[in-house]
Design a protein around this motif. Structure first.
Motif, short mmCIF file in Angstrom:
data_model
loop_
_atom_site.label_atom_id
_atom_site.label_comp_id
_atom_site.label_asym_id
_atom_site.label_seq_id
_atom_site.Cartn_x
_atom_site.Cartn_y
_atom_site.Cartn_z
N GLY A 69 0.86 -1.34 0.03
CA GLY A 69 -0.14 -0.08 -0.26
C GLY A 69 1.12 1.12 0.17
O GLY A 69 1.77 1.46 1.23
N LYS A 70 0.20 2.18 -0.46
CA LYS A 70 0.94 3.34 -0.36
C LYS A 70 -0.28 4.42 -0.42
O LYS A 70 -0.98 4.70 -0.78
N THR A 71 0.41 5.99 -0.10
CA THR A 71 -0.74 7.11 0.18
C THR A 71 0.25 8.07 -1.05
O THR A 71 0.95 8.19 -1.12
N GLN A 72 -0.81 8.83 -0.91
CA GLN A 72 -0.84 10.28 -1.62
C GLN A 72 0.30 10.95 -0.77
O GLN A 72 -0.25 11.21 0.19
N LYS A 73 0.92 11.57 -1.19
CA LYS A 73 2.04 12.25 -0.99
C LYS A 73 1.53 14.12 -0.89
O LYS A 73 0.66 14.37 -1.50
N PRO A 74 1.59 14.57 -0.01
CA PRO A 74 0.71 15.28 1.08
C PRO A 74 0.53 17.26 0.06
O PRO A 74 0.29 17.70 -0.99
N GLN A 75 2.16 17.10 -0.62
CA GLN A 75 1.94 18.41 -1.84
C GLN A 75 1.29 18.17 -2.63
O GLN A 75 0.92 18.72 -4.28
N VAL A 76 1.03 16.66 -3.45
CA VAL A 76 0.28 16.48 -4.57
C VAL A 76 -1.26 16.77 -4.36
O VAL A 76 -1.58 17.36 -5.15
N VAL A 77 -1.47 16.34 -3.34
CA VAL A 77 -2.81 17.34 -2.61
C VAL A 77 -3.17 18.73 -3.08
O VAL A 77 -3.79 18.77 -3.42
N ILE A 78 -2.04 18.80 -2.34
CA ILE A 78 -2.26 20.61 -2.13
C ILE A 78 -2.30 21.17 -3.33
O ILE A 78 -3.06 22.10 -3.98
N ASP A 79 -1.81 20.50 -3.98
CA ASP A 79 -1.09 21.27 -5.23
C ASP A 79 -2.45 20.92 -6.50
O ASP A 79 -2.79 21.93 -7.17
N ARG A 80 -2.98 20.01 -6.24
CA ARG A 80 -4.52 19.66 -6.98
C ARG A 80 -5.06 20.55 -6.06
O ARG A 80 -6.25 20.76 -6.95
N LEU A 81 -5.72 20.54 -5.24
CA LEU A 81 -6.29 21.76 -4.20
C LEU A 81 -6.17 22.83 -4.86
O LEU A 81 -6.88 23.69 -4.98
N VAL A 82 -5.24 23.18 -5.58
CA VAL A 82 -4.73 24.93 -5.69
C VAL A 82 -4.90 25.11 -7.02
O VAL A 82 -6.02 26.11 -7.20
N GLU A 83 -5.29 24.52 -8.00
CA GLU A 83 -5.59 24.21 -8.88
C GLU A 83 -6.90 23.99 -9.02
O GLU A 83 -7.88 25.01 -10.17
N ILE A 84 -8.01 23.38 -8.34
CA ILE A 84 -8.90 23.77 -8.52
C ILE A 84 -9.82 24.57 -7.63
O ILE A 84 -10.39 25.24 -8.02
N ALA A 85 -8.90 25.47 -6.76
CA ALA A 85 -9.31 27.39 -6.38
C ALA A 85 -8.99 27.93 -7.13
O ALA A 85 -9.57 29.09 -7.27
N GLU A 86 -8.00 27.89 -8.40
CA GLU A 86 -8.12 28.50 -9.66
C GLU A 86 -8.99 28.79 -10.07
O GLU A 86 -9.11 29.82 -10.54
N LYS A 87 -9.56 27.56 -10.03
CA LYS A 87 -9.89 27.26 -10.83
C LYS A 87 -11.60 27.80 -10.95
O LYS A 87 -12.22 28.04 -11.99
N ALA A 88 -12.11 27.95 -9.56
CA ALA A 88 -13.35 27.98 -8.87
C ALA A 88 -13.52 29.46 -8.83
O ALA A 88 -14.20 30.25 -8.81
N ARG A 89 -11.81 30.14 -8.73
CA ARG A 89 -12.06 32.24 -9.02
C ARG A 89 -12.66 32.22 -10.00
O ARG A 89 -13.09 33.57 -9.94
N LYS A 90 -11.97 31.44 -10.81
CA LYS A 90 -11.96 32.87 -12.85
C LYS A 90 -13.16 31.57 -13.27
O LYS A 90 -13.85 33.01 -13.89
N GLU A 91 -13.91 30.96 -12.71
CA GLU A 91 -15.27 29.95 -13.46
C GLU A 91 -16.34 29.97 -12.80
O GLU A 91 -17.01 29.50 -12.52
N GLY A 92 -16.12 30.31 -11.68
CA GLY A 92 -17.26 30.17 -10.49
C GLY A 92 -17.68 28.91 -9.85
O GLY A 92 -16.83 28.08 -9.93
N LEU A 93 -17.55 29.24 -8.44
CA LEU A 93 -18.28 27.47 -7.73
C LEU A 93 -18.79 26.14 -8.49
O LEU A 93 -18.81 24.75 -8.85
N LEU A 94 -19.82 27.01 -9.75
CA LEU A 94 -20.55 26.38 -10.23
C LEU A 94 -19.70 24.99 -10.99
O LEU A 94 -20.06 23.66 -11.32
N SER A 95 -18.39 25.52 -11.20
CA SER A 95 -17.72 24.84 -12.26
C SER A 95 -16.97 23.66 -11.94
O SER A 95 -16.43 22.74 -12.27
N LEU A 96 -17.11 23.19 -10.52
CA LEU A 96 -16.53 22.64 -10.02
C LEU A 96 -17.10 21.11 -9.87
O LEU A 96 -16.50 19.62 -9.89
#
Length: 269
Positions: A69-96
């Motif tokens: 078993g392996k777990t996802q690296k925290p930095q990978v999770v953080i980078d993904r969440l930052v990408e999602i935050a950038e998308k939400a600011r540009k296109e709104g929460l409905l884009s999620l």
């Protein structure tokens, strides 16, 4: 794939066999079927008796995860969440809602879908916390099963030794047989200790550690998506999430890696 458990267990048994070889003994001296059947069979049996059939099934299903078993690296999770935050600011929460369809992780996908559906922040937090607690409790059930085997095994080994010693007492009239019989009797205790400390306890501890890491990952996702719902600025979100993770578990963010590559190219030029 994390090979820590496989490497550790193989090294432990390798050290045992090396000791036997250096002392001039033979590995076959401890590979006696009778005590091994008792120790492994009875230990697993009393482990089952101390729980439920569902606990056993969860433990069996968790064995591959304990070794590979392996777990996802925290930095990978953080980078993904930052990408999602950038998308939400540009296109709104409905884009999620569209973003949720691209996500493989069911926990993150469900959280994004809830945000797109307009879920209340407090209600969403309670729901995600309950999901994290349930997942952690389920993962820890498998861990507890193997840790319980680690507690039973040494005692079962002693029982096997006592049973064998009663057979030794039956042969007091033949002193020539006493040595081998006594040696064989203590093999049960040996396997009780070996199985506990070389197998059951390491597997149980490993599963508990993986459960903790998975809980931390899910908590990181929860805080990230709730911050996205509140409209947090991506850079501040990244700093906040990185502050939640021990420094030794963090790697460089995507932006930092890009900056390093740019600097390397500039130096090369």
């Amino acid at each position: 794939m994390d090979l820590a458990t496989i490497i550790g267990i193989l090294t432990a048994f390798g050290a045992l066999f090396a000791m036997l070889t250096l002392e001039g003994s033979n590995v076959s001296a401890i590979l006696l079927p009778a005590p091994m059947v008792l120790v492994f069979g009875a230990t697993i049996a009393v482990g089952i008796a101390g729980g439920t059939i569902k606990d056993l099934l969860l433990a069996v299903k968790a064995v591959p995860r304990a070794f590979a078993g392996k777990t996802q690296k925290p930095q990978v999770v953080i980078d993904r969440l930052v990408e999602i935050a950038e998308k939400a600011r540009k296109e709104g929460l409905l884009s999620l809602e569209q973003e949720a369809e691209k996500v493989d992780d069911p926990f993150l996908r469900g959280a994004l879908q809830s945000i797109a559906d307009g879920a209340d922040g407090e209600d969403l937090r309670m729901s995600l916390e309950d999901e994290i607690a349930t997942k952690t409790r389920s993962d820890r059930t498998a861990s507890k099963f193997f840790l319980s085997l680690g507690g039973y095994a040494p005692t079962v080994g002693i029982i096997g030794t006592v049973v064998s010693l009663t057979h030794v007492l039956e042969n007091l009239s033949t002193p020539g047989k006493l040595g081998p019989l006594i040696a064989a009797a203590f093999v049960a205790t040996l396997w009780g200790l070996l199985s506990a400390n070389f197998l059951w306890l390491p597997i149980g501890t490993r599963l508990r550690r993986l459960a903790d890491l998975e809980g931390e990952r899910m908590t990181l996702i929860m805080e990230g998506v709730l911050a996205v719902q509140e409209g947090s600025q991506p850079r501040l979100l990244a700093e906040r999430l990185r502050a939640m993770v021990p420094a030794e578990q963090l790697g460089k963010s995507t932006n930092e890696k890009s900056g390093d590559k740019t600097a390397d190219k500039a130096k090369a030029a």
